[in-house]
Design a protein around this motif. Structure first.
Motif, short mmCIF file in Angstrom:
data_model
loop_
_atom_site.label_atom_id
_atom_site.label_comp_id
_atom_site.label_asym_id
_atom_site.label_seq_id
_atom_site.Cartn_x
_atom_site.Cartn_y
_atom_site.Cartn_z
N PRO A 250 15.99 25.63 -26.13
CA PRO A 250 15.09 25.52 -27.29
C PRO A 250 15.83 24.92 -28.47
N PRO A 251 15.12 24.31 -29.41
CA PRO A 251 15.77 23.77 -30.61
C PRO A 251 16.50 24.87 -31.37
N VAL A 252 17.67 24.53 -31.89
CA VAL A 252 18.47 25.51 -32.61
C VAL A 252 17.71 26.04 -33.83
N ALA A 253 17.00 25.17 -34.52
CA ALA A 253 16.25 25.61 -35.70
C ALA A 253 15.22 26.68 -35.33
N LEU A 254 14.58 26.53 -34.18
CA LEU A 254 13.60 27.53 -33.74
C LEU A 254 14.29 28.86 -33.43
N VAL A 255 15.44 28.80 -32.77
CA VAL A 255 16.19 30.02 -32.45
C VAL A 255 16.60 30.74 -33.74
N VAL A 256 17.11 29.98 -34.70
CA VAL A 256 17.52 30.57 -35.97
C VAL A 256 16.33 31.20 -36.68
N LEU A 257 15.19 30.53 -36.67
CA LEU A 257 14.00 31.06 -37.32
C LEU A 257 13.55 32.36 -36.66
N LEU A 258 13.54 32.40 -35.34
CA LEU A 258 13.12 33.61 -34.63
C LEU A 258 14.09 34.76 -34.89
N LEU A 259 15.39 34.47 -34.90
CA LEU A 259 16.38 35.52 -35.17
C LEU A 259 16.28 36.01 -36.61
N ALA A 260 16.01 35.11 -37.54
CA ALA A 260 15.84 35.53 -38.93
C ALA A 260 14.63 36.46 -39.06
N ALA B 168 24.11 34.39 -26.98
CA ALA B 168 23.87 33.21 -27.82
C ALA B 168 24.25 31.93 -27.09
N ARG B 169 25.35 31.99 -26.35
CA ARG B 169 25.81 30.81 -25.61
C ARG B 169 24.80 30.40 -24.54
N MET B 170 24.16 31.38 -23.93
CA MET B 170 23.14 31.08 -22.92
C MET B 170 21.93 30.38 -23.54
N VAL B 171 21.68 30.66 -24.82
CA VAL B 171 20.48 30.11 -25.46
C VAL B 171 20.74 28.73 -26.07
N VAL B 172 21.87 28.58 -26.80
CA VAL B 172 22.09 27.33 -27.54
C VAL B 172 23.29 26.52 -27.04
N GLY B 173 23.98 27.01 -26.01
CA GLY B 173 25.11 26.25 -25.50
C GLY B 173 26.42 26.65 -26.17
N ARG C 291 29.10 24.72 -33.73
CA ARG C 291 28.33 24.48 -34.96
C ARG C 291 26.97 25.18 -34.89
N ALA C 292 26.38 25.23 -33.72
CA ALA C 292 25.12 25.96 -33.54
C ALA C 292 25.38 27.40 -33.10
N LEU C 293 26.43 27.60 -32.30
CA LEU C 293 26.68 28.91 -31.71
C LEU C 293 27.03 29.96 -32.75
N LEU C 294 27.86 29.62 -33.73
CA LEU C 294 28.32 30.61 -34.70
C LEU C 294 27.18 31.18 -35.56
N PRO C 295 26.30 30.35 -36.15
CA PRO C 295 25.18 30.95 -36.92
C PRO C 295 24.25 31.78 -36.05
N VAL C 296 23.98 31.32 -34.82
CA VAL C 296 23.10 32.08 -33.94
C VAL C 296 23.74 33.41 -33.56
N ALA C 297 25.04 33.40 -33.27
CA ALA C 297 25.74 34.64 -32.94
C ALA C 297 25.74 35.61 -34.14
N ALA C 298 25.94 35.07 -35.35
CA ALA C 298 25.94 35.92 -36.54
C ALA C 298 24.60 36.63 -36.71
N LEU C 299 23.50 35.88 -36.60
CA LEU C 299 22.18 36.49 -36.73
C LEU C 299 21.91 37.48 -35.60
#
Length: 347
Positions: free
Chosen positions: A6-16, A279-284, A288-296
């Motif tokens: 999925p797009p990283v922006a969508l993952v970040v939005l859902l996690l937020a 997070a790695r399974m979702v965004v690779g 640059r994408a993994l760290l913000p997704v992991a933080a959320l």
């Protein structure tokens, strides 16, 4: 066939959105239950006199706990993500590599020796976090030095080194517990060993939040060299990265983040193991994408774990570190089994 992500922006939005929902649940649930709509109304009004008993519960008791839980969860997930890149092993975690145990031991020594009174804030705002950072750094260096032999590092040696350092630090903490002079000190030592965010205070949030934001921003800026480490030291060197110096510098940064967080929350395990893997399974694997997704993801996970800790055995409260261990232990065994299929655990 490659699996589409999925797009990283969508993952970040859902996690937020999940983070907001988890925070509202954390503010609403407890011995005194408050309707989510009323919680949102109290939050939008802001703190201040005249809000009644519910406002005092939300702003003075639960809000600091929720904010600290989000900060600690995000920070431990970020630290675990980076450690896994530094040692090129998905089983790495601040707790399993002894960083959390080292930070706890340093904090406990300062408390019992009289530099602190049980919390980081009571220790002049700097003594306990400084001791926790020093303990975290020493533990990470010791584990890395023992695990890296002959220019290589296996999962078996990494785990055995982490277990050995944890046993030593646990023995040190137990010795301090035995020698503690007062029941208050004993309770403080138990807090550091089991982990918990129930004692959060509003005036103690600034330092861990600042360290998390600055550390995460710096690590995101270092995303490319972290990605290069995944190619191995020779590959990273051929691409212009001095892997030894870079690894040493990032070890210091991760130790600082871990030490400060543990100084305020005690040792909370497995957040930095499970969340980065998910997070790695979702965004690779790109940092640059993994760290913000992991933080959320880490913030959401720890808030939910703390909610379970507060409500599962009400009116008694379970240390949140126990909840994360119950979830993380089986996950660790599953990961270890996957790893040993291809690598083995021979030291």
């Amino acid at each position: 066939m490659l699996r589409s992500r999925p797009p990283v922006a969508l993952v970040v939005l859902l996690l937020a959105a999940a983070l907001v929902a988890s925070a509202v649940a954390g503010l609403a649930l407890g011995p005194v239950r408050i309707a989510p709509g009323q919680v949102l109304d109290l939050v939008l009004r802001g703190p201040g006199p005249g809000g009644g008993a519910f406002a005092s519960i939300v702003w003075d008791v639960r809000m600091p706990r929720v904010l600290l839980g989000a900060v600690v969860g995000a920070g431990l997930a970020v630290a675990g993500t980076v450690l896994q890149a530094l040692v090129r092993n998905q089983l790495a975690d601040p707790f399993l590599l002894g960083a959390s145990s080292g930070a706890s031991a340093g904090a406990v020594l300062v408390i019992v020796l009289g530099a602190g009174a049980g919390t980081a804030g009571a220790a002049g705002g700097i003594a306990v976090p400084t001791a926790a950072f020093a303990g975290s750094m020493c533990a990470l260096v010791a584990v890395y030095a023992m695990a890296r032999r002959g220019g290589s590092m296996t999962t078996g040696r990494l785990i055995l080194a982490g277990v050995a350092v944890q046993y030593i630090l646990s023995a040190l903490t137990s010795l301090v517990l035995v020698l503690a002079a007062s029941p208050d000190q004993v309770r403080s030592v138990l807090f550091w060993t089991l982990g918990g965010i129930g004692g959060a205070r509003p005036d103690e949030l600034a330092l861990p939040a600042a360290v998390l934001l600055a550390g995460t921003a710096l690590l995101v800026a270092l995303a490319r060299p972290l990605d290069l480490l995944l190619a191995g030291e020779e590959g990273a060197h051929s691409l212009g990265l001095d892997a030894g110096r870079f690894r040493a510098a990032v070890f210091v940064l991760v130790s600082l983040v871990t030490g400060v967080l543990v100084a305020y929350s005690g040792a909370i395990g497995f957040v930095g193991l499970m969340v980065p893997h998910a997070a790695r399974m979702v965004v690779g694997a790109g940092h640059r994408a993994l760290l913000p997704v992991a933080a959320l993801g880490g913030a959401v996970f720890l808030l939910l774990a703390d909610l379970i800790a507060r409500t599962a055995a009400a009116p008694e409260e379970i240390p949140v570190g126990v909840v994360t261990a119950l979830a993380g232990g089986p996950f660790f065994l599953w990961m270890l089994r996957r790893s040993t299929r291809t690598e083995g655990v021979a030291a």
